[in-house]
Design an enzyme around this catalytic site. Structure first.
Site, PDB file in Angstrom:
ATOM      1  N   GLU A  12      -7.078   4.777   7.895  1.00 40.51           N
ATOM      2  CA  GLU A  12      -6.810   6.263   7.685  1.00 40.51           C
ATOM      3  C   GLU A  12      -8.104   6.793   7.078  1.00 40.51           C
ATOM      4  O   GLU A  12      -8.326   7.954   7.139  1.00 40.51           O
ATOM      5  CB  GLU A  12      -5.598   6.420   6.664  1.00 40.51           C
ATOM      6  CG  GLU A  12      -4.276   6.156   7.473  1.00 40.51           C
ATOM      7  CD  GLU A  12      -3.096   5.549   6.663  1.00 40.51           C
ATOM      8  OE1 GLU A  12      -3.305   5.666   5.463  1.00 40.51           O
ATOM      9  OE2 GLU A  12      -2.163   5.136   7.233  1.00 40.51           O
ATOM     10  N   GLY A  35       1.950   2.545  10.979  1.00 43.68           N
ATOM     11  CA  GLY A  35       3.101   3.666  10.821  1.00 43.68           C
ATOM     12  C   GLY A  35       3.649   4.108  12.095  1.00 43.68           C
ATOM     13  O   GLY A  35       4.196   5.073  12.290  1.00 43.68           O
ATOM     14  N   HIS A  46      -9.705   1.164   5.013  1.00 45.21           N
ATOM     15  CA  HIS A  46      -8.519   1.539   5.923  1.00 45.21           C
ATOM     16  C   HIS A  46      -8.580   2.530   6.763  1.00 45.21           C
ATOM     17  O   HIS A  46      -9.373   3.425   6.737  1.00 45.21           O
ATOM     18  CB  HIS A  46      -7.482   1.985   4.765  1.00 45.21           C
ATOM     19  CG  HIS A  46      -5.907   1.961   5.438  1.00 45.21           C
ATOM     20  ND1 HIS A  46      -5.658   2.975   6.142  1.00 45.21           N
ATOM     21  CD2 HIS A  46      -4.951   1.280   4.977  1.00 45.21           C
ATOM     22  CE1 HIS A  46      -4.412   2.511   6.512  1.00 45.21           C
ATOM     23  NE2 HIS A  46      -4.019   1.644   5.815  1.00 45.21           N
ATOM     24  N   SER A  85       3.026  -1.743  10.678  1.00 51.48           N
ATOM     25  CA  SER A  85       4.624  -1.932  11.008  1.00 51.48           C
ATOM     26  C   SER A  85       5.417  -2.773  10.668  1.00 51.48           C
ATOM     27  O   SER A  85       6.198  -3.415  11.257  1.00 51.48           O
ATOM     28  CB  SER A  85       4.791  -1.218  12.314  1.00 51.48           C
ATOM     29  OG  SER A  85       4.272  -0.108  12.825  1.00 51.48           O
ATOM     30  N   LYS A  91       0.101   4.294  -0.463  1.00 51.53           N
ATOM     31  CA  LYS A  91      -0.485   5.344   0.141  1.00 51.53           C
ATOM     32  C   LYS A  91      -0.456   6.377  -0.737  1.00 51.53           C
ATOM     33  O   LYS A  91      -0.480   6.436  -1.949  1.00 51.53           O
ATOM     34  CB  LYS A  91      -0.190   5.520   1.659  1.00 51.53           C
ATOM     35  CG  LYS A  91      -0.135   4.533   2.557  1.00 51.53           C
ATOM     36  CD  LYS A  91       0.034   4.799   3.850  1.00 51.53           C
ATOM     37  CE  LYS A  91       0.347   3.514   4.663  1.00 51.53           C
ATOM     38  NZ  LYS A  91      -0.294   3.732   6.180  1.00 51.53           N
ATOM     39  N   GLU A  94      -5.575  -4.877  11.200  1.00 54.54           N
ATOM     40  CA  GLU A  94      -4.736  -3.719  10.937  1.00 54.54           C
ATOM     41  C   GLU A  94      -4.953  -2.884  12.509  1.00 54.54           C
ATOM     42  O   GLU A  94      -5.590  -1.926  12.351  1.00 54.54           O
ATOM     43  CB  GLU A  94      -4.883  -2.912   9.929  1.00 54.54           C
ATOM     44  CG  GLU A  94      -4.461  -3.757   8.535  1.00 54.54           C
ATOM     45  CD  GLU A  94      -3.696  -2.528   7.623  1.00 54.54           C
ATOM     46  OE1 GLU A  94      -2.496  -2.909   7.279  1.00 54.54           O
ATOM     47  OE2 GLU A  94      -4.502  -1.658   7.250  1.00 54.54           O
ATOM     48  N   ASN A 153       0.811  -1.261   0.060  1.00 53.07           N
ATOM     49  CA  ASN A 153       0.076   0.001  -0.014  1.00 53.07           C
ATOM     50  C   ASN A 153       0.924   1.178   0.024  1.00 53.07           C
ATOM     51  O   ASN A 153       1.433   1.613   1.074  1.00 53.07           O
ATOM     52  CB  ASN A 153      -0.765   0.093   1.217  1.00 53.07           C
ATOM     53  CG  ASN A 153      -1.757   1.292   1.311  1.00 53.07           C
ATOM     54  OD1 ASN A 153      -1.937   2.000   0.441  1.00 53.07           O
ATOM     55  ND2 ASN A 153      -2.140   1.605   2.615  1.00 53.07           N
TER      56      ASN A 153
HETATM   57  C1  PEP Z   1      -0.961   0.271   6.411  1.00 45.89           C
HETATM   58  O1  PEP Z   1      -0.849   1.233   5.583  1.00 45.89           O
HETATM   59  O2  PEP Z   1      -2.230  -0.244   6.035  1.00 45.89           O
HETATM   60  C2  PEP Z   1      -0.213   0.044   7.015  1.00 45.89           C
HETATM   61  C3  PEP Z   1      -0.116  -1.321   7.840  1.00 45.89           C
HETATM   62  O3  PEP Z   1       0.992   0.961   7.125  1.00 45.89           O
HETATM   63  P1  PEP Z   1       2.442   0.514   7.936  1.00 45.89           P
HETATM   64  O4  PEP Z   1       3.073  -0.713   7.301  1.00 45.89           O
HETATM   65  O5  PEP Z   1       3.086   1.804   7.536  1.00 45.89           O
HETATM   66  O6  PEP Z   1       2.205   0.549   9.378  1.00 45.89           O
END
Ligand code: PEP
Length: 257
Positions: free
Chosen positions: A96, A172, A94, A212, A9, A166, A7
């Protein structure tokens, strides 16, 4: 099989996406047993990235989708439009989008129904916040999101459903969930999907972890039988990190043969 979702983003523009797609494909070179790889660039880069991944075996995913076919919905993109660009997967719900753009369970549900109707595979994201976790409500929140998202869903035999657990506090932040927590949550996710959609659909379900994931910790997640793959954000745009994640999946797959 292990699935890796990249992803990207809103981190890369069109030119950078093309370069990153080329670098991402190189991570698969020379390996015998490859994970399924789904690259999710920003929507403006989908058609250029499609040219790079064509005939590579890597798949193309969208980071978002709208639930209507067409009409006066400024700025939105439908499943049919994504299909025209060669997209096979769409990230839905997601954190976000849920937390910064006000995406509700109802909107997530409409999106899941819409993409399935168009034979795209939803990558449904569910996860609890830090406060919810501290209040001991992780399961209640995650399973509540899942139940709402799957309302009215019926999987045809050719459909697939990816659910990414998640935890919001892990995205992040550099802080990931423990393997034990992930395995436990994923088992609850599987049980609920079985309850809602029926046992026969379990073979169409893949449950991933995201939060992460990096080159160092990926193997620890991917070696778990229950973890069907990982959704990678930050580390998916750092090619050295991403290579280590892909290779961790290859090692797990090679060890299984
Ligand atoms: C994500 O974008 O869903 C995600 C898990 O980001 P990260 O790997 O940066 O934590």
């Amino acid at each position: 099989m292990k699935t890796i979702i990249a992803n990207w983003k809103m981190n890369v523009g069109v030119r950078e996406s093309v370069a990153l797609a080329r670098g991402t494909l190189l991570t698969l070179r020379g390996r015998k047993h490859l994970p399924e790889l789904v690259i999710c660039p920003p929507s403006v880069a989908l058609s250029e990235v499609r040219k790079v991944v064509a005939r590579s075996g890597a798949l193309l995913g969208a980071q978002n989708v709208f639930w209507e076919e067409a009409g006066a919905f400024t700025g939105e993109i439908s499943a049919r439009m994504l299909q025209e660009l060669g997209v096979t997967h769409a990230i839905i719900g997601h954190s976000e989008r849920r937390h910064q753009l006000g995406e509700t369970d109802e909107m997530v549900n409409k999106k899941v129904l819409h993409v399935l109707e168009h034979q795209l595979t939803p990558i449904l994201c569910v996860g609890e916040t830090k406060q919810e976790r501290q209040a001991g409500k992780s399961k209640e929140v995650v399973l509540g999101q899942l139940k709402a998202a799957l309302s009215g869903v019926r999987l045809r035999p050719s459909d697939h459903l990816l659910v990414a657990y998640e935890p919001v506090w892990a995205i992040g932040t550099g802080e990931s969930a423990t393997v034990a927590d992930i395995v436990e949550m994923q088992s609850s996710i599987r049980s609920l999907v079985q309850e809602i959609l029926g046992e026969r659909t379990l073979s169409q379900l893949r449950v991933l972890y995201g939060g992460s994931v990096d080159g160092e910790n990926a193997y620890g997640f991917l070696r778990e039988k229950e973890v069907d793959g990982v959704l990678v954000g930050g580390a998916s745009v750092k090619i050295n990190q991403f290579r280590d994640i892909v290779h961790a999946a290859c090692e797990v797959l090679e060890a299984q043969t």
